[in-house]
Motif scaffolding. Structure first.
Motif, PDB file in Angstrom:
ATOM      1  N   ARG A   1      57.723  20.976   4.626  1.00 53.03           N
ATOM      2  CA  ARG A   1      59.137  20.683   4.851  1.00 53.03           C
ATOM      3  C   ARG A   1      59.765  20.186   3.561  1.00 53.03           C
ATOM      4  NH1 ARG A   1      58.343  17.201  10.320  1.00 53.03           N
ATOM      5  NH2 ARG A   1      57.758  18.921  11.665  1.00 53.03           N
ATOM      6  N   ASP A   2      60.782  20.876   3.102  1.00 53.49           N
ATOM      7  CA  ASP A   2      61.495  20.412   1.911  1.00 53.49           C
ATOM      8  C   ASP A   2      62.777  19.680   2.288  1.00 53.49           C
ATOM      9  OD1 ASP A   2      62.833  22.611   2.843  1.00 53.49           O
ATOM     10  OD2 ASP A   2      63.082  23.550   0.879  1.00 53.49           O
ATOM     11  N   TRP A   3      63.002  19.495   3.577  1.00 53.88           N
ATOM     12  CA  TRP A   3      64.211  18.819   4.043  1.00 53.88           C
ATOM     13  C   TRP A   3      63.934  17.402   4.525  1.00 53.88           C
ATOM     14  CZ3 TRP A   3      63.234  17.327   8.903  1.00 53.88           C
ATOM     15  CH2 TRP A   3      62.346  18.083   9.648  1.00 53.88           C
ATOM     16  N   ASN A   4      62.693  16.930   4.415  1.00 61.34           N
ATOM     17  CA  ASN A   4      62.361  15.583   4.886  1.00 61.34           C
ATOM     18  C   ASN A   4      63.191  14.521   4.184  1.00 61.34           C
ATOM     19  OD1 ASN A   4      60.529  15.886   6.937  1.00 61.34           O
ATOM     20  ND2 ASN A   4      58.764  15.936   5.586  1.00 61.34           N
ATOM     21  N   THR A   5      63.237  13.367   4.814  1.00 56.03           N
ATOM     22  CA  THR A   5      63.977  12.239   4.266  1.00 56.03           C
ATOM     23  C   THR A   5      63.415  11.870   2.903  1.00 56.03           C
ATOM     24  OG1 THR A   5      64.318  11.432   6.495  1.00 56.03           O
ATOM     25  CG2 THR A   5      64.693   9.869   4.717  1.00 56.03           C
ATOM     26  N   LYS A   6      64.300  11.603   1.990  1.00 59.91           N
ATOM     27  CA  LYS A   6      63.895  11.194   0.646  1.00 59.91           C
ATOM     28  C   LYS A   6      63.892   9.674   0.591  1.00 59.91           C
ATOM     29  CE  LYS A   6      64.164  15.529  -0.558  1.00 59.91           C
ATOM     30  NZ  LYS A   6      63.872  16.247   0.628  1.00 59.91           N
ATOM     31  N   PHE A   7      62.736   9.085   0.360  1.00 58.62           N
ATOM     32  CA  PHE A   7      62.601   7.637   0.412  1.00 58.62           C
ATOM     33  C   PHE A   7      62.701   6.973  -0.958  1.00 58.62           C
ATOM     34  CE2 PHE A   7      60.385   8.988   4.291  1.00 58.62           C
ATOM     35  CZ  PHE A   7      61.108   8.253   5.207  1.00 58.62           C
ATOM     36  N   GLU A   8      62.895   7.740  -2.014  1.00 54.05           N
ATOM     37  CA  GLU A   8      62.931   7.146  -3.350  1.00 54.05           C
ATOM     38  C   GLU A   8      64.108   6.184  -3.525  1.00 54.05           C
ATOM     39  OE1 GLU A   8      63.247  10.868  -3.377  1.00 54.05           O
ATOM     40  OE2 GLU A   8      61.118  10.779  -2.906  1.00 54.05           O
ATOM     41  N   MET A   9      65.233   6.469  -2.882  1.00 59.33           N
ATOM     42  CA  MET A   9      66.435   5.665  -3.075  1.00 59.33           C
ATOM     43  C   MET A   9      66.660   4.647  -1.957  1.00 59.33           C
ATOM     44  SD  MET A   9      67.403   6.851  -5.905  1.00 59.33           S
ATOM     45  CE  MET A   9      69.044   6.231  -6.137  1.00 59.33           C
ATOM     46  N   ARG A  10      65.724   4.528  -1.030  1.00 57.15           N
ATOM     47  CA  ARG A  10      65.883   3.609   0.085  1.00 57.15           C
ATOM     48  C   ARG A  10      65.778   2.160  -0.398  1.00 57.15           C
ATOM     49  NH1 ARG A  10      61.502   4.158   4.471  1.00 57.15           N
ATOM     50  NH2 ARG A  10      60.298   3.220   2.817  1.00 57.15           N
ATOM     51  N   THR A  11      66.583   1.302   0.160  1.00 54.29           N
ATOM     52  CA  THR A  11      66.510  -0.111  -0.201  1.00 54.29           C
ATOM     53  C   THR A  11      65.258  -0.722   0.426  1.00 54.29           C
ATOM     54  OG1 THR A  11      67.837  -0.728   1.700  1.00 54.29           O
ATOM     55  CG2 THR A  11      69.012  -0.385  -0.370  1.00 54.29           C
ATOM     56  N   PRO A  12      64.680  -1.723  -0.209  1.00 54.45           N
ATOM     57  CA  PRO A  12      63.477  -2.358   0.353  1.00 54.45           C
ATOM     58  C   PRO A  12      63.763  -2.978   1.713  1.00 54.45           C
ATOM     59  CG  PRO A  12      63.810  -3.001  -1.926  1.00 54.45           C
ATOM     60  CD  PRO A  12      65.039  -2.257  -1.509  1.00 54.45           C
ATOM     61  N   ARG A  13      62.744  -2.987   2.559  1.00 49.02           N
ATOM     62  CA  ARG A  13      62.884  -3.510   3.916  1.00 49.02           C
ATOM     63  C   ARG A  13      62.177  -4.859   4.015  1.00 49.02           C
ATOM     64  NH1 ARG A  13      60.066   1.501   6.505  1.00 49.02           N
ATOM     65  NH2 ARG A  13      58.793   1.016   4.711  1.00 49.02           N
ATOM     66  N   TYR A  14      62.670  -5.842   3.282  1.00 48.13           N
ATOM     67  CA  TYR A  14      62.025  -7.155   3.227  1.00 48.13           C
ATOM     68  C   TYR A  14      61.885  -7.811   4.585  1.00 48.13           C
ATOM     69  CZ  TYR A  14      63.479  -6.785  -1.674  1.00 48.13           C
ATOM     70  OH  TYR A  14      63.681  -6.358  -2.950  1.00 48.13           O
ATOM     71  N   THR A  15      62.854  -7.636   5.444  1.00 43.97           N
ATOM     72  CA  THR A  15      62.865  -8.367   6.711  1.00 43.97           C
ATOM     73  C   THR A  15      61.959  -7.747   7.767  1.00 43.97           C
ATOM     74  OG1 THR A  15      64.792  -7.125   7.454  1.00 43.97           O
ATOM     75  CG2 THR A  15      65.197  -9.230   6.330  1.00 43.97           C
ATOM     76  N   THR A  16      61.569  -6.499   7.603  1.00 42.52           N
ATOM     77  CA  THR A  16      60.746  -5.851   8.624  1.00 42.52           C
ATOM     78  C   THR A  16      59.376  -5.422   8.117  1.00 42.52           C
ATOM     79  OG1 THR A  16      61.749  -3.705   8.131  1.00 42.52           O
ATOM     80  CG2 THR A  16      62.750  -5.018   9.896  1.00 42.52           C
ATOM     81  N   GLN A  17      59.179  -5.337   6.823  1.00 40.81           N
ATOM     82  CA  GLN A  17      57.910  -4.900   6.255  1.00 40.81           C
ATOM     83  C   GLN A  17      57.387  -5.963   5.299  1.00 40.81           C
ATOM     84  OE1 GLN A  17      56.305  -2.000   7.045  1.00 40.81           O
ATOM     85  NE2 GLN A  17      57.925  -1.639   8.536  1.00 40.81           N
ATOM     86  N   VAL A  18      56.383  -6.678   5.729  1.00 39.99           N
ATOM     87  CA  VAL A  18      55.821  -7.739   4.899  1.00 39.99           C
ATOM     88  C   VAL A  18      55.272  -7.165   3.595  1.00 39.99           C
ATOM     89  CG1 VAL A  18      54.013  -9.510   4.791  1.00 39.99           C
ATOM     90  CG2 VAL A  18      55.299  -9.153   6.897  1.00 39.99           C
ATOM     91  N   SER A  19      54.769  -5.949   3.639  1.00 40.99           N
ATOM     92  CA  SER A  19      54.202  -5.338   2.441  1.00 40.99           C
ATOM     93  C   SER A  19      55.241  -5.081   1.356  1.00 40.99           C
ATOM     94  CB  SER A  19      53.513  -4.018   2.804  1.00 40.99           C
ATOM     95  OG  SER A  19      54.442  -3.111   3.334  1.00 40.99           O
ATOM     96  N   GLU A  20      56.526  -5.104   1.707  1.00 45.74           N
ATOM     97  CA  GLU A  20      57.571  -4.860   0.719  1.00 45.74           C
ATOM     98  C   GLU A  20      58.221  -6.128   0.211  1.00 45.74           C
ATOM     99  OE1 GLU A  20      60.373  -1.853   1.878  1.00 45.74           O
ATOM    100  OE2 GLU A  20      58.794  -0.523   2.618  1.00 45.74           O
TER     101      GLU A  20
END
Length: 167
Positions: A142-161
């Motif tokens: 799939r070349d139409w998948n969501t591009k995550f490079e520009m996503r803002t960090p999810r500090y409040t929901t992902q402890v790993s970030e």
């Protein structure tokens, strides 16, 4: 590619509905071009497709979603559409065990249940997207998948970030 994207979203919807034991009797399919590409033609479309009864069957959801695309598709002029977003929305979810059955056009729950259970079991064992209907396309291609490079960090929901400060 648009039908493949909508089918992939319908596949994910079916997985979520089965996980919660819910069903839906309609899906709203939408797709639109980017509002930021001013040089390209703009288009925003949505339509609701009714199902004969509540279901969580991925194949029935894909069929309804593809019908929605076919119902709203219009060939562009000399320039092709460049869609930036497509998806499926549904509401009025009900427990599948308590939903009424259709008299005309009833879906075969007894036959589709084991197939959906097998598909879910394979995806649970080998990872989501290991087994998908062909209409949804191969996940790796799939070349139409969501591009995550520009996503803002999810500090409040992902402890790993969470940012780490080193002294």
């Amino acid at each position: 590619m648009l039908e493949e994207a909508v089918a992939a979203h319908a596949t994910r919807l079916g997985e979520k509905l089965r996980r919660e034991g819910l069903g839906t009797n309609h899906v709203t399919v939408f797709y639109h071009t980017s509002e930021h590409d001013r040089d390209d033609p703009m288009r925003s479309v949505s339509t609701t497709v009714q199902l004969p009864e509540h279901t969580s069957d991925t194949l029935a959801l894909i069929k309804a979603a593809r019908h929605g695309v076919a119902k709203t598709w219009r060939e562009p002029g000399e320039r092709p559409w460049r869609f930036s977003k497509a998806g499926i929305v549904t509401n009025d979810l009900v427990p599948l065990s308590h939903s009424p059955r259709a008299l005309i056009g009833a879906l075969d729950r007894e036959r589709s249940g084991p197939l959906m259970a097998a598909m879910d079991a394979c995806n649970a064992r080998w990872g989501r997207g290991a087994v998908v209907p062909a209409r949804a396309g191969l996940v790796s291609r799939r070349d139409w998948n969501t591009k995550f490079e520009m996503r803002t960090p999810r500090y409040t929901t992902q402890v790993s970030e969470l940012p780490v400060a080193y002294a």
